[in-house]
Design an enzyme around this catalytic site. Structure first.
Site, PDB file in Angstrom:
ATOM      1  N   CYS A  19       0.860  -1.189   0.000  1.00  0.00           N
ATOM      2  CA  CYS A  19       0.000   0.000   0.000  1.00  0.00           C
ATOM      3  C   CYS A  19       0.895   1.238   0.000  1.00  0.00           C
ATOM      4  O   CYS A  19       1.712   1.423   0.913  1.00  0.00           O
ATOM      5  CB  CYS A  19      -0.903  -0.009   1.221  1.00  0.00           C
ATOM      6  SG  CYS A  19      -1.956   1.439   1.294  1.00  0.00           S
ATOM      7  N   CYS A  61      -3.394   7.034  -4.492  1.00  0.00           N
ATOM      8  CA  CYS A  61      -3.109   5.597  -4.520  1.00  0.00           C
ATOM      9  C   CYS A  61      -1.684   5.310  -5.040  1.00  0.00           C
ATOM     10  O   CYS A  61      -1.425   5.369  -6.246  1.00  0.00           O
ATOM     11  CB  CYS A  61      -4.142   4.856  -5.371  1.00  0.00           C
ATOM     12  SG  CYS A  61      -4.097   3.091  -5.080  1.00  0.00           S
TER      13      CYS A  61
END
Ligand code: PYC
Length: 333
Positions: free
Chosen positions: A91, A254
């Site tokens: 992530c 992201c």
């Protein structure tokens, strides 16, 4: 006040997206690598993720990271990424949040103007270069895992939407990249639910009809995110909405999605090494991506992506569980 457990957290957000960094209370998770720890955590302790991420301690777009001792000698910390939808192999916004927290709490030796932190992530070793001024983490450049374009110009049959064109790329997770205008939906906040419905339907159809598999790690084999590319996007500046299960948008641009998008643009011959790439989220926040070099992922041509963004500490907390609490795993609506 009674509690069976106490979890220590430093909460942060990365360009709008939360990262609840769990700094204590979990203990050392079993497993020889962080990928193995992730698999065992999912099988044996997923209730802890649900407790920390779901309501009432979290919310429907909550995300976090559990700090661990590393499983390899060349890393400073191990990281397990947790969110409402599960445990990701990697992530990007979470890593930027973790690195900011480590610097601002003094959990790593802080060096100005740059503190380098090596993190043992389930998807591989990543490096966070934190720009530090007067003890403050000004920005973080993530040197992410090698990324690659899995396929271009695929078509999937999506119930309710017909044949949908997509590209698919890996940047720590797999991302389907779809032109929003092909779905006939305007890139407007008020169309959020329509975008989510379309994104999740596309994701389900890809996973059912055309599943993916990482060339070096067959256990990374699911498309978990759909990058809905806004009209007018270019290879220098791309706007998007990122649809994620069970039904939320990434608030940040992201980090793994930025890496996947650069791999796709590189495969199309549209983005070269060292050219800046601005990736803009649904709420208008930005990461700056760059391809640091070319590489291979298994037998596939790939890139070494970097992603730069900012994070801010928002609070500290101790999360508890009273033995009579009727929702020991939280809940979702
Ligand atoms: O920044 O890589 C990322 C990410 C994945 C899911 C939400 N954010």
């Amino acid at each position: 006040m009674r509690s069976q457990v106490v979890y220590h957290a430093v909460d942060s957000h990365t360009e709008g997206m939360p990262t609840r960094v769990i700094t204590g209370g979990v203990g050392v998770l079993p497993g020889a690598t962080m990928f193995e720890r992730r698999q065992r955590f999912v099988a044996e302790r997923d209730g802890l993720r649900e407790l920390l991420m779901r309501e009432p301690r979290g919310h429907s777009a909550m995300s976090g990271a559990i700090l661990q001792p590393p499983t390899r000698d060349d890393a400073d910390y191990g990281v397990l990424y947790i969110e409402v939808s599960g445990c990701l192999p990697m992530c990007g916004h979470g890593t930027i949040g973790v690195a900011t927290v480590l610097v601002e709490t003094g959990m790593v030796p802080v060096v100005e103007p740059e503190t380098v932190i090596r993190l043992d992530a389930p998807a591989g070793l990543v490096t966070a270069r934190v720009a530090v001024k007067d003890g403050h983490a000004e920005s973080v450049t993530l040197e992410n895992v090698s990324s690659y374009c899995h396929a271009l110009d695929e078509v999937v049959d999506v119930p309710g939407y017909g044949q949908v064109r997509y590209d698919i790329a890996y940047g720590g997770n797999f991302y389907a990249i779809v032109h929003l205008e092909d779905l006939g939906i305007d890139f407007q906040r008020r169309n959020g639910q329509r975008m989510l419905d379309a994104g999740l339907a596309i994701m389900d159809a890809i996973n059912a009809q055309n599943p993916v598999r990482h060339p070096e790690n067959p256990d990374i084999n699911v498309c978990h995110h759909v990058y809905l590319e806004a009209p007018g996007s270019t290879a220098q500046h791309s706007r998007h909405a990122m649809a994620i299960h069970p039904g939320w948008f990434d608030r940040s641009p992201c980090g793994t999605g930025t890496s996947a998008r650069m791999a796709q643009l590189h495969a199309r011959g549209l983005l070269g090494v060292d050219e800046p790439f601005v990736n803009e989220s649904f709420i208008g926040s930005r990461f700056i991506g760059r391809i640091a070099g070319e590489t291979t992922v298994g037998d596939r041509p790939g890139i070494r992506p970097t992603v730069t963004g900012r994070a801010w500490v928002t609070g500290t907390a101790q999360y508890m569980l009273d033995p009579s609490d009727p929702f020991p795993r939280g809940f979702t609506i």
